[in-house]
Every structure is written in structure tokens, then in C-alpha cells.
Design an enzyme around this catalytic site. Structure first.
Site, PDB file in Angstrom:
ATOM      1  N   GLU A  76       0.825  -1.206   0.000  1.00 55.73           N
ATOM      2  CA  GLU A  76       0.000   0.000   0.000  1.00 55.73           C
ATOM      3  C   GLU A  76       0.868   1.269   0.000  1.00 55.73           C
ATOM      4  OE1 GLU A  76      -3.163   0.220  -0.303  1.00 55.73           O
ATOM      5  OE2 GLU A  76      -3.813   2.134   0.540  1.00 55.73           O
ATOM      6  N   ASP A  77       1.926   1.259   0.753  1.00 50.55           N
ATOM      7  CA  ASP A  77       2.661   2.503   1.008  1.00 50.55           C
ATOM      8  C   ASP A  77       4.062   2.594   0.419  1.00 50.55           C
ATOM      9  OD1 ASP A  77       0.499   3.426   2.400  1.00 50.55           O
ATOM     10  OD2 ASP A  77       1.242   2.766   4.348  1.00 50.55           O
TER      11      ASP A  77
END
Ligand code: MN
Length: 696
Positions: A76-77
Site C-alpha cells: 500500500e505505502d
């Protein structure tokens, strides 16, 4: 922060067979990928996944779960992809990380898109693998622990509310009571800071006054049971501020009136001892009837087992007591996680089964009473919970009505709504529902959604469904009018019109089917002349341009009057040629012509009533309309465009009401006759700019 070797050692302690190298690789991977990213606290970002992994070791979860916790934010990051994860850590870990990433994406959606459907999606994703939801819960718990570092108050509020609404109930559902309590406490502090402080202060004050009360009662309980020959462990604790506050809110009482602020736990050696212990406590102290619950013989859905009872200690203090075996206790506190950890002895399917049950509970609760327990609080300020008569639970925004409720249950039910009973009483459909209402929707055989419902429904689902249904219905009505007009048009062309001619016309007009043509005629999107030309090309070469009625004199004649007697069309009902009419003979004023259904006629009973009809070529009169437009740019010009297109002159126009999202106008419209007026109404109703159009 946990160091790499500490984390690995923790895992090896309970799982000596764990793959040490793989754990090390996952640790290093997350540190590298998150690199110099920072948390709001200023800590390096990777401290977060490491802490989450630490929480997972407390629950003694398997190595794949620990690795998933370490890697849970990388996709996600960071620039890492699921393919990278799979290549480095294998398909199982990749699947788990993918599951957590999906949840994060749903979380990141804007609030309004995140409602019911997404909660369902969210829970479905959670149920893919129980380990995904355990990592997600630990992720949220750690984020809550570090919430105070976030600077923006709105963001803190949003996260806290989401935790209170979704994660804490979820932790409870899967039986992770420790997680639930901590999440609630942290969210409560954020959402109700004043209440949190007041209650915390009062608890501290109380502790100062009678310090040791908890210990004293625990000792008394233990002694009473020891005298009867039972070996038990007793622990006591104060309830935390949030659960006290909830009791205050639920029972509408003040802090002083909340008497059971202490809870005790009795751990027995076996099941039989649990019941024996309860019997002894019930004879030693007075117990509160109705508060006793046997979750040993009937466990909760999440597998929780314990006896619960409330006692009056020294006739004044109410205390809660939970009685269970050590084994039950272990499983109760770890909940689903324990279930997973114990998978060697239990079947692992059970765990996922529970979560699937949970989806059902959220969807349409069988266990509604219990779910509602957490929803009667003021903290749910923006939503209410209402039930079907069978106990299925629906979450709605504040201000929702039975119509919103019906559409929430099912679109078909919403469409068929005729009336509603709220808590057994017939109530108007515009009634705003309250928390806990039982709503019984009364269905009509041929009931249809009403346009006027748009004035009070609050949910997007209801709004969209009503508009769709009304459009469909109007479309059919307009096409029906078009069909009648078409027959008249067909009479005016010099040929007999059959299926073939119509098909030819459709081709020439590039229209799909007959219905389209009829709708176009009904809604005045096409002129008579165009239709005639399409039916029989060339037939309008000598078309009489003067057929445009506005270029002729208005000519009204009334049959049934004595020749020479003056008349005027009443200004209350504005009859137009085609309406059924009646005349009132007023001395010195002549005859007033009213539409037969005019309400003003009730005031005319003293006059002579004349049975009138329109003269043969009567045309041109003022029709009075009320048109409700959507309050946005361009709608008024679209409406006036329709008048122009239909050769109807607007004589007066008055803005009568502004009731967002609507704006209403009243107008006098010069029309040819009733058919003309009806066509204009149809065209208005078919327009996207118009919410409602009617004659007044
Ligand atoms: Mn995270």
C-alpha cells in the site's frame, strides 16, 4: 520498538520450528522498503509494522501471520508489489498481504462511498482468511495507540469514529475483548474528551476515598468460596471510563447512579466448579434477578463461554462477577486468535465460519439485541439502527424515514411501499425513525414510488430508486399520450398508415422502436410536421404554416349561454378548452366559467349554475402550472425552452418556494387547449431539470 532478534526469539519461544531466516528476511525487507518514511510521531515508519508483528506474537500466531504483519503496509505505502512479495516470501504470505492491502483500500475510500455495501465488502475481505483480520485488528490497535500524534483533529476524529463503529465491534465479534476494550477507550478519549476526563477524574477520586475496595471485595469472594472447599483465583478491576459512560448513556443515569463500576473474575478448576461457585455466591450475597447469564451451556456466537451474574455487595454496591475455567478464560480473551492458535486440536474451518456468521450478523442480524447494545450510545450521533419485524438490523443515517428503511431492505420493497407501522403503530411515511424502532412496511399490490417522497427521503439508495421508477412510469405515460397524438397525425396524412409505414418513418427518423417515437411525440420532442413527413415523404409540401395557433386570434366561444351574455374564464382554476366546465351566473358581472373540479365552486352555491361546453373552434386560454425544478443552473432555461418549443407563451412567472434541492415556480401559460397543456406537462415531466409539474 522490538529489535529484530527479539521478535524472532519471541516466535521461536512458542514455535521452535519457525523458519528463522524467513522471519529475518521479512523484517529486513520492511525496514528497507519503508526506508526513511516517517510516522506522525516522528518515528521511522517501519516501527509500526514491527509493533504490529509484536502484537501478533502475543497471540502466538504462526510465522506466516508474523511475516504478514511485518509486510502489511509495503504494497500500500511503498513501491513493493504483490509479485515482489510472492517472489520473496511465497504465495501464502503474498495472499495474506494482499488481503490486508485490500482492506486498507476500502478504508481509504471517501466516507460516503464507504457505507453499508463497503462494510459488507470489508467483512467479506476479512473473512477470506482469519489471519488477515487479526493483522488488521492489530494494525488498527497500534494506530489507535499512536493516534494522539496525528495533528489534524478531523483526521483523529474520523479514525476514532471508524474504530468505534467498525473495529471495536469486530474485535468483540471475534472475541478479542482486550483489543475491543483498548480500542473503545482510546476512541472514546478522542470522541468525547470531556466525558472521558470527567469520568476518569471521578474514578480516581473514588479510588482515593476507599482505596483498596477492589482488593477487599476480591478477597471476600475468594474467602467465601474457599470456605465451601473451592480452589479459585479471583481478580477484580474497575470498569474503564468508556463502559461506565455507556451505562450512563444507556440507563440515563448520572455517575453516582452507576453502581456497578467494578467487575470480578473467578477462575475455577472445572466446569462443575463454576456452577458450584455461582450457587455459593448467590447464597452469600443478594443477586440481581435477570442479570444472570449462562454462556457456558450456551456460548456466544464467537465461542465466548462464561457465567455472568451481578451481586449486591454489602447491600449497596453492585458488582459484576464472571465465572469460568482457565481454559475458557484463555480462549475468551484471545478469542478467534486462540481458536486459530489451537487449530491442531480444533478444526480451523470453525474460525472462518465465525467470521462468515459475523457478516450475516452485520447484514441482517439474528443477534440484533446484542449488536444494538453498542449502538444505543450518543456516540452514534449520525446514524440510527432500525429493525424489521423479524429482527434484521439496518443502519441508516439520522432523519431516515420508513421509505429509506424499505429501500435499504430491498429495492422491490421500497417500490411497493404503501404505508408503515413503527413499533406496531401506523405512522406517516415521512416520520423520522428513532434508534431501535421496529419498522413494518406495508406493501401495496400495485403501489409505486411517489415523486413526493423525494421531499423527505435521506438515503441515496431511496432517492435514486424513486427517480428511476418515476422516470419509467412517466416515460410510459408520455408514450401513451404520444400514441393518441400519433393517431391524429396519421389521420392527416394522405395514406393509410400501417406497420410498414411506421417502420419506414422510424428508419427515416433514426429511431429505435415505436415506443421511442411515441415518447418523442408525447414529450413534444418532435413536431407533427416532421412525423407526417417521415410517414409520407413530401406530404407536407403545402403544409399550412398558419396551423401555428399562436398566429391566429384567440377564439373562445362557450356553448350553453344566452346569446349576448358576457362571460369570463375564472382566474382560480384557469379552465382551458377541453376541460369540463360549468358557469356561475353572477348579477352585473356576467357568467364566470369554472373547471368542473374547481374548489371555488363550493362558494358559488347561491348562484345559478349553467351547464356549459366549449365552442367548436375554441382555442387559447391561460393554464396555470406549478413547476418544481432542481435548484441548479440551467434548469429554468430548460423549462422555458420546453414552453418555447411547444409554442406556449409564458404570461406570468413567480418564484414561490425555495426548498433545497428544489425551487418551485407558478406560472400562467397561454395554451391552445387541454391537449396542448397536457403535452407541455408531459414534456416538463420528462425533463431532467424538473422534479414535479402539475396544473393548479
Ligand atoms: Mn498499518
Amino acid at each position: 520498538m522490538l529489535r529484530q532478534y527479539e521478535l524472532v526469539e519471541r516466535v521461536l519461544e512458542y514455535d521452535p520450528d519457525a523458519d528463522e531466516a524467513a522471519l529475518n528476511r521479512a523484517y529486513v525487507y520492511t525496514v528497507q522498503k519503508h526506508g526513511s518514511q516517517k510516522r506522525a510521531s516522528g518515528d521511522p515508519y517501519f516501527s509500526h509494522p514491527v509493533e504490529v508483528a509484536g502484537l501478533m506474537t502475543d497471540l502466538q500466531l504462526d510465522q506466516e501471520t508474523i511475516m504478514t504483519a511485518l509486510l502489511h503496509d509495503t504494497v500500500e505505502d511503498t513501491l513493493a508489489t504483490i509479485e515482489d512479495i510472492e517472489a520473496n516470501f511465497g504465495p501464502e504470505v503474498a495472499r495474506l498481504v494482499d488481503g490486508v492491502t485490500k482492506l486498507s483500500k476500502i478504508e481509504a475510500m471517501p466516507e460516503n462511498e464507504r457505507a453499508a455495501e463497503n462494510l459488507r465488502k470489508f467483512l467479506l475481505a476479512m473473512s477470506e482468511d482469519i489471519r488477515v483480520s487479526l493483522v488488521k485488528l492489530a494494525d488498527r490497535l497500534h494506530n489507535m495507540r499512536t493516534l494522539h500524534f496525528i495533528k489534524k483533529p478531523e483526521k483523529r476524529q474520523r479514525i476514532a469514529r471508524e474504530t468505534m463503529d467498525i473495529y471495536a465491534p469486530l474485535a468483540e465479534r471475534v472475541g478479542m475483548y482486550e483489543y475491543m476494550r483498548e480500542m473503545q477507550l482510546l476512541a472514546f478519549e478522542q470522541l468525547e474528551p470531556e466525558a472521558f476526563k470527567t469520568i476518569s477524574d471521578r474514578l480516581a477520586e473514588l479510588r482515593g476515598q476507599d482505596g483498596g475496595q477492589v482488593d477487599a471485595i476480591a478477597l471476600a469472594v475468594k474467602q467465601a468460596l474457599a470456605e465451601a472447599g473451592l480452589t479459585v483465583e479471583v481478580s477484580g478491576r474497575e470498569k474503564h471510563p468508556y463502559s461506565i459512560w455507556r451505562k450512563m448513556a444507556e440507563r440515563h443515569v448520572s455517575f453516582e447512579q452507576v453502581t456497578d463500576i467494578m467487575a470480578f473474575r473467578v477462575i475455577c478448576e472445572d466446569e462443575a466448579d463454576c456452577y458450584r461457585a455461582m450457587g455459593i455466591l448467590h447464597t452469600t450475597w443478594q443477586f440481581l434477578p435477570g442479570r444472570f447469564k449462562d454462556y457456558i451451556s450456551t456460548p456466544k456466537n464467537n465461542g465466548y463461554r462464561s457465567l455472568h451474574t451481578s451481586l449486591m455487595y454489602e447491600n449497596s454496591m453492585r458488582v459484576e462477577v464472571q465465572i469460568r475455567t482457565r481454559d475458557m478464560h484463555q480462549r475468551n480473551e484471545f478469542g478467534l486468535a486462540a481458536h486459530w492458535a489451537y487449530k491442531q486440536e480444533d478444526s480451523a474451518d470453525g474460525a472462518v465460519g465465525w467470521l462468515r456468521d459475523l457478516i450475516e450478523i452485520v447484514d441482517a442480524s439474528h443477534d440484533a439485541e446484542e449488536l444494538l447494545e453498542h449502538t444505543r450510545m450518543a456516540i452514534y450521533q449520525d446514524r440510527i439502527f432500525a429493525f424489521t419485524p423479524k429482527g434484521a438490523l439496518f443502519q441508516l443515517p439520522i432523519g431516515a424515514t420508513p421509505v429509506d428503511f424499505a429501500f435499504a431492505v430491498h429495492t422491490d420493497l421500497g417500490a411497493a411501499t404503501l404505508g408503515a407501522k413503527i413499533n406496531g403503530r401506523h405512522m406517516p411515511l415521512r416520520t423520522q425513525l428513532n434508534n431501535g424502532d421496529v419498522v413494518d412496511i406495508i406493501k401495496g399490490q400495485n403501489a409505486e414510488p411517489e415523486l413526493s417522497w423525494l421531499g423527505f427521503v435521506v438515503t441515496g439508495k431511496a432517492r435514486a430508486a424513486i427517480r428511476r421508477a418515476v422516470r419509467l412510469k412517466e416515460h410510459a405515460e408520455v408514450a401513451e399520450i404520444g400514441r393518441k397524438l400519433f393517431d391524429e397525425i396519421a389521420d392527416r396524412v394522405p395514406a393509410k398508415i400501417g406497420k410498414k409505414a411506421i417502420q419506414g418513418a422510424l428508419d427515416r427518423l433514426e429511431m429505435g422502436d415505436e415506443e421511442d417515437l411515441m415518447f418523442a411525440i408525447g414529450a413534444a420532442k418532435i413536431e407533427d410536421r416532421e412525423v407526417m413527413e417521415a410517414l409520407v415523404p413530401g406530404c407536407t409540401a403545402n403544409f399550412d404554416e398558419d396551423a401555428d395557433w399562436t398566429k391566429r386570434e384567440r377564439a373562445i366561444s362557450i356553448r350553453g349561454l344566452t346569446p349576448g351574455v358576457g362571460f369570463q374564464l375564472a382566474t382560480c382554476c384557469h379552465p382551458v378548452p377541453g376541460d369540463r366546465i360549468v358557469g356561475l351566473r353572477k348579477p352585473h358581472e356576467g357568467v364566470e366559467v369554472h373547471a368542473i373540479d374547481c374548489l371555488e365552486l363550493a362558494n358559488g352555491v347561491d348562484y345559478d349554475w349553467l351547464d356549459l361546453s366549449w365552442g367548436k373552434r375554441s382555442q387559447g386560454a391561460l393554464g396555470r402550472l406549478r413547476v418544481t425544478l432542481y435548484d441548479k443552473p440551467g434548469t429554468l432555461s430548460e423549462a422555458t425552452g420546453i414552453f418555447g418549443h411547444n409554442l406556449a407563451n409564458v404570461k406570468t412567472l413567480e418564484h414561490v418556494q425555495h426548498d433545497p434541492p428544489f425551487s418551485s415556480y407558478e406560472m400562467d401559460l397561454e395554451v391552445q387547449d387541454l391537449a396542448h397543456l397536457t403535452r407541455i406537462l408531459s414534456a416538463l415531466r420528462a425533463s431532467d431539470a424538473v422534479a414535479q409539474a402539475e396544473r393548479i
